[in-house]
Design an enzyme around this catalytic site. Sequence first.
Site, PDB file in Angstrom:
ATOM      1  N   GLU A 111      39.071  44.879   5.414  1.00 31.60           N
ATOM      2  CA  GLU A 111      39.513  46.092   6.071  1.00 31.60           C
ATOM      3  C   GLU A 111      40.643  45.995   6.866  1.00 31.60           C
ATOM      4  OE1 GLU A 111      36.813  49.467   7.336  1.00 31.60           O
ATOM      5  OE2 GLU A 111      35.433  48.650   5.817  1.00 31.60           O
ATOM      6  N   TYR A 157      47.160  58.134   0.003  1.00 27.87           N
ATOM      7  CA  TYR A 157      47.439  56.891   0.807  1.00 27.87           C
ATOM      8  C   TYR A 157      47.033  57.372   2.127  1.00 27.87           C
ATOM      9  CZ  TYR A 157      51.470  59.965   2.767  1.00 27.87           C
ATOM     10  OH  TYR A 157      52.236  60.992   3.191  1.00 27.87           O
ATOM     11  N   GLY A 196      46.479  41.980  -6.931  1.00 21.94           N
ATOM     12  CA  GLY A 196      47.851  42.044  -6.558  1.00 21.94           C
ATOM     13  C   GLY A 196      48.124  42.674  -5.053  1.00 21.94           C
ATOM     14  N   LEU A 229      39.899  50.177  -3.013  1.00 20.32           N
ATOM     15  CA  LEU A 229      41.564  50.204  -2.870  1.00 20.32           C
ATOM     16  C   LEU A 229      42.072  49.041  -3.297  1.00 20.32           C
ATOM     17  CD1 LEU A 229      43.777  51.758  -1.367  1.00 20.32           C
ATOM     18  CD2 LEU A 229      43.213  50.568   0.651  1.00 20.32           C
ATOM     19  N   SER A 230      41.360  47.752  -3.115  1.00 18.52           N
ATOM     20  CA  SER A 230      42.247  46.531  -3.325  1.00 18.52           C
ATOM     21  C   SER A 230      42.213  46.216  -4.654  1.00 18.52           C
ATOM     22  CB  SER A 230      41.498  45.617  -2.508  1.00 18.52           C
ATOM     23  OG  SER A 230      41.376  45.758  -1.340  1.00 18.52           O
ATOM     24  N   GLU A 231      43.287  45.420  -4.981  1.00 21.40           N
ATOM     25  CA  GLU A 231      43.462  45.022  -6.170  1.00 21.40           C
ATOM     26  C   GLU A 231      44.040  43.382  -6.243  1.00 21.40           C
ATOM     27  OE1 GLU A 231      46.315  47.550  -8.462  1.00 21.40           O
ATOM     28  OE2 GLU A 231      44.993  49.018  -8.107  1.00 21.40           O
ATOM     29  N   SER A 286      43.126  39.906  10.290  1.00 21.64           N
ATOM     30  CA  SER A 286      43.402  40.048  11.605  1.00 21.64           C
ATOM     31  C   SER A 286      44.840  40.096  11.735  1.00 21.64           C
ATOM     32  CB  SER A 286      43.125  38.394  12.398  1.00 21.64           C
ATOM     33  OG  SER A 286      41.757  38.602  12.461  1.00 21.64           O
ATOM     34  N   ASN A 287      45.879  39.450  11.041  1.00 20.65           N
ATOM     35  CA  ASN A 287      47.316  39.442  11.157  1.00 20.65           C
ATOM     36  C   ASN A 287      47.714  41.029  11.095  1.00 20.65           C
ATOM     37  OD1 ASN A 287      47.732  36.593  11.537  1.00 20.65           O
ATOM     38  ND2 ASN A 287      48.839  36.571   9.543  1.00 20.65           N
ATOM     39  N   THR A 321      33.010  46.134  -2.377  1.00 23.84           N
ATOM     40  CA  THR A 321      31.515  46.157  -1.621  1.00 23.84           C
ATOM     41  C   THR A 321      30.778  47.196  -2.476  1.00 23.84           C
ATOM     42  OG1 THR A 321      32.688  45.527   0.341  1.00 23.84           O
ATOM     43  CG2 THR A 321      30.484  46.313   0.276  1.00 23.84           C
TER      44      THR A 321
HETATM   45  C1  LIG Z   1      33.637  40.257   0.860  1.00 22.96           C
HETATM   46  C2  LIG Z   1      34.700  41.362   0.470  1.00 22.96           C
HETATM   47  C3  LIG Z   1      34.590  42.596   0.527  1.00 22.96           C
HETATM   48  C4  LIG Z   1      35.665  43.534   0.417  1.00 22.96           C
HETATM   49  N1  LIG Z   1      35.474  44.836   0.115  1.00 22.96           N
HETATM   50  C5  LIG Z   1      36.285  45.627  -0.108  1.00 22.96           C
HETATM   51  C6  LIG Z   1      36.143  46.920  -0.456  1.00 22.96           C
HETATM   52  O1  LIG Z   1      34.869  47.457  -0.626  1.00 22.96           O
HETATM   53  N2  LIG Z   1      37.107  48.104  -0.859  1.00 22.96           N
HETATM   54  C7  LIG Z   1      38.355  47.282  -1.173  1.00 22.96           C
HETATM   55  O2  LIG Z   1      39.325  48.146  -1.341  1.00 22.96           O
HETATM   56  N3  LIG Z   1      38.529  45.999  -0.720  1.00 22.96           N
HETATM   57  C8  LIG Z   1      37.655  45.068  -0.217  1.00 22.96           C
HETATM   58  N4  LIG Z   1      37.943  43.857   0.176  1.00 22.96           N
HETATM   59  C9  LIG Z   1      39.248  43.431   0.096  1.00 22.96           C
HETATM   60  C10 LIG Z   1      39.991  43.006   1.435  1.00 22.96           C
HETATM   61  O3  LIG Z   1      40.112  44.186   2.109  1.00 22.96           O
HETATM   62  C11 LIG Z   1      41.116  42.268   1.155  1.00 22.96           C
HETATM   63  O4  LIG Z   1      40.781  40.886   0.913  1.00 22.96           O
HETATM   64  C12 LIG Z   1      41.888  42.114   2.358  1.00 22.96           C
HETATM   65  O5  LIG Z   1      42.553  43.426   2.720  1.00 22.96           O
HETATM   66  C13 LIG Z   1      42.897  41.020   2.399  1.00 22.96           C
HETATM   67  O6  LIG Z   1      43.904  40.928   1.263  1.00 22.96           O
HETATM   68  P1  LIG Z   1      44.045  39.856   0.184  1.00 22.96           P
HETATM   69  O7  LIG Z   1      42.864  39.203  -0.069  1.00 22.96           O
HETATM   70  O8  LIG Z   1      44.982  40.274  -0.908  1.00 22.96           O
HETATM   71  O9  LIG Z   1      44.903  38.968   1.269  1.00 22.96           O
HETATM   72  P2  LIG Z   1      46.429  39.016   1.486  1.00 22.96           P
HETATM   73  O10 LIG Z   1      47.077  40.235   1.779  1.00 22.96           O
HETATM   74  O11 LIG Z   1      47.068  38.002   0.207  1.00 22.96           O
HETATM   75  O12 LIG Z   1      46.564  38.140   2.588  1.00 22.96           O
HETATM   76  C14 LIG Z   1      46.576  36.664   2.711  1.00 22.96           C
HETATM   77  C15 LIG Z   1      47.073  36.058   3.976  1.00 22.96           C
HETATM   78  O13 LIG Z   1      48.371  36.554   4.335  1.00 22.96           O
HETATM   79  C16 LIG Z   1      48.368  37.304   5.659  1.00 22.96           C
HETATM   80  N5  LIG Z   1      49.422  38.284   5.561  1.00 22.96           N
HETATM   81  C17 LIG Z   1      49.526  39.119   4.588  1.00 22.96           C
HETATM   82  N6  LIG Z   1      50.425  40.057   4.698  1.00 22.96           N
HETATM   83  C18 LIG Z   1      50.745  39.634   5.841  1.00 22.96           C
HETATM   84  C19 LIG Z   1      51.850  40.234   6.864  1.00 22.96           C
HETATM   85  N7  LIG Z   1      52.744  41.384   6.502  1.00 22.96           N
HETATM   86  N8  LIG Z   1      52.144  39.539   8.122  1.00 22.96           N
HETATM   87  C20 LIG Z   1      51.298  38.377   8.533  1.00 22.96           C
HETATM   88  N9  LIG Z   1      50.491  38.003   7.881  1.00 22.96           N
HETATM   89  C21 LIG Z   1      50.234  38.472   6.530  1.00 22.96           C
HETATM   90  C22 LIG Z   1      47.126  37.753   5.703  1.00 22.96           C
HETATM   91  O14 LIG Z   1      46.838  38.120   7.049  1.00 22.96           O
HETATM   92  C23 LIG Z   1      46.182  36.876   5.165  1.00 22.96           C
HETATM   93  O15 LIG Z   1      45.784  35.650   6.230  1.00 22.96           O
HETATM   94  C24 LIG Z   1      37.019  42.868   0.350  1.00 22.96           C
HETATM   95  C25 LIG Z   1      37.070  41.446   0.441  1.00 22.96           C
HETATM   96  C26 LIG Z   1      35.910  40.726   0.406  1.00 22.96           C
HETATM   97  C27 LIG Z   1      36.161  39.487   0.500  1.00 22.96           C
END
Ligand SMILES: Cc1cc2nc3c(=O)[nH]c(=O)nc-3n(C[C@H](O)[C@H](O)[C@H](O)COP(=O)(O)OP(=O)(O)OC[C@H]3O[C@@H](n4cnc5c(N)ncnc54)[C@H](O)[C@@H]3O)c2cc1C
Length: 388
Positions: A372, A241, A138, A134-136, A375-376, A167
């Site tokens: 997944e 979605y 951006g 799912l994640s990208e 915490s926020n 993962t």
């Molecule tokens: C080891 C690992 C394995 C993963 N595996 C998968 C996978 O298998 N499939 C997949 O799709 N994704 C995967 N991910 C992606 C992961 O789900 C995302 O990294 C995660 O959802 C956070 O997104 P981000 O890194 O873009 O952080 P951001 O969204 O940029 O967040 C950065 C900070 O801002 C805060 N923030 C953002 N928006 C808000 C808001 N509205 N209110 C308050 N605070 C906010 C967040 O809490 C965080 O502290 C993986 C990530 C890692 C590191």
Amino acid sequence: MAEQTIEHAQPLTVLAEDEAIFRDAVREFADAQVRPLVREMDEHAKIPRSLVDQLFDLGVMAIEIPEAYGGAGASFFHAVLAVEELSRVDPSVGVLVDVQNTLVVNALMRWGNDDIKRRYLTRLASNTVGAYALSEAGSGSDAFALATRAKEDGEHYVITGRKLWITNGNEADIFLVFATINPEAGYRGITAFVVESGLAGFTVGKKEDKLGIRASSTCELIFEDCRVPKANVLGEVGKGYKSAIETLNEGRIGIGAQMIGLAAGALDHTIRYTKERKQFGKAIAEFQAVQHQIARAAMDVEAARLTVYNAARLRDAGKPFLTEAAICKIFSSEVAERVASLAVNLFGGNGFVKEYPVEKLYRDAKIGQIYEGTSNLQLQTIAKQLLG
Ligand SMILES: Cc1cc2nc3c(=O)[nH]c(=O)nc-3n(C[C@H](O)[C@H](O)[C@H](O)COP(=O)(O)OP(=O)(O)OC[C@H]3O[C@@H](n4cnc5c(N)ncnc54)[C@H](O)[C@@H]3O)c2cc1C
């Protein structure tokens, strides 16, 4: 009726006979087969294929898949037990099993038509690892801002874009990929596709070099005009979605399980070590300050386990569990960090070196508060349910 329900209610941690047998089998496997490999897997950042094969043989890669497709036909709660027990020894192995069961299999069982189930559940039950993309770069927390595009072309969709942090990227051969068929439609354009490895235009890119859960592969996926048959759309076009939200709501209970396993493993190591290590002429476990710290860690693990088991049992009972799942994930991941940190402290200098197991668990704990849903985002879900 209400009285009857109370009469039959069981304590949350009392396991049914089949659950207890299953939990014990996974625990035995984790101790005998996983534990000897933990340090090497962390150092080499790799789970050997032979161990993945053993996980299939053990029956933990297809827990909820019906027997007709070669799975165990067991419950979501069984998956939680498996993830907990494996994570007690190695949270990297825990998450491999977690993604397979609580995200990939879960989504295919729920939204797959008979054809998709027949083609893919049988493979996922026999020897094929799955990944959930799912994640990208951006779009992490704002997952539905994804930019990967799927354009209709006859009997195919042509996918172009990049997924990040996926993962099981290196182990998987079946990928659940979310892309938009119409960026203007916002989240209503998002569609889920089942993509197989080896398809032209699809490559697995770089593997991340990580702080923790190093043995679990976290990879970029690259799609360049990758033609996916329309028959591989999972569920309805434009409803991806919904499957993403609903599988992640369940998946985060699995992350809760990973985190309580990690915390319980750190506590086990701490109890053993503090009874052996002597300072001032006695075992450090004899100092009341240490005893109280260990007692607090046990309180934390017990409370976190109750939140995870409650969310999982609610899910299996078909009752609402959204708030409970968010609570279990945030609380268990905080407990894991706290208990692993205490373990490092009580191991002293040995807590800081790789020869002992707890520094790795401390590194591994951090991920629970990120993937997944950070915490926020969990707090946001809980607050939304409470405040409307
Ligand atoms: C080891 C690992 C394995 C993963 N595996 C998968 C996978 O298998 N499939 C997949 O799709 N994704 C995967 N991910 C992606 C992961 O789900 C995302 O990294 C995660 O959802 C956070 O997104 P981000 O890194 O873009 O952080 P951001 O969204 O940029 O967040 C950065 C900070 O801002 C805060 N923030 C953002 N928006 C808000 C808001 N509205 N209110 C308050 N605070 C906010 C967040 O809490 C965080 O502290 C993986 C990530 C890692 C590191």
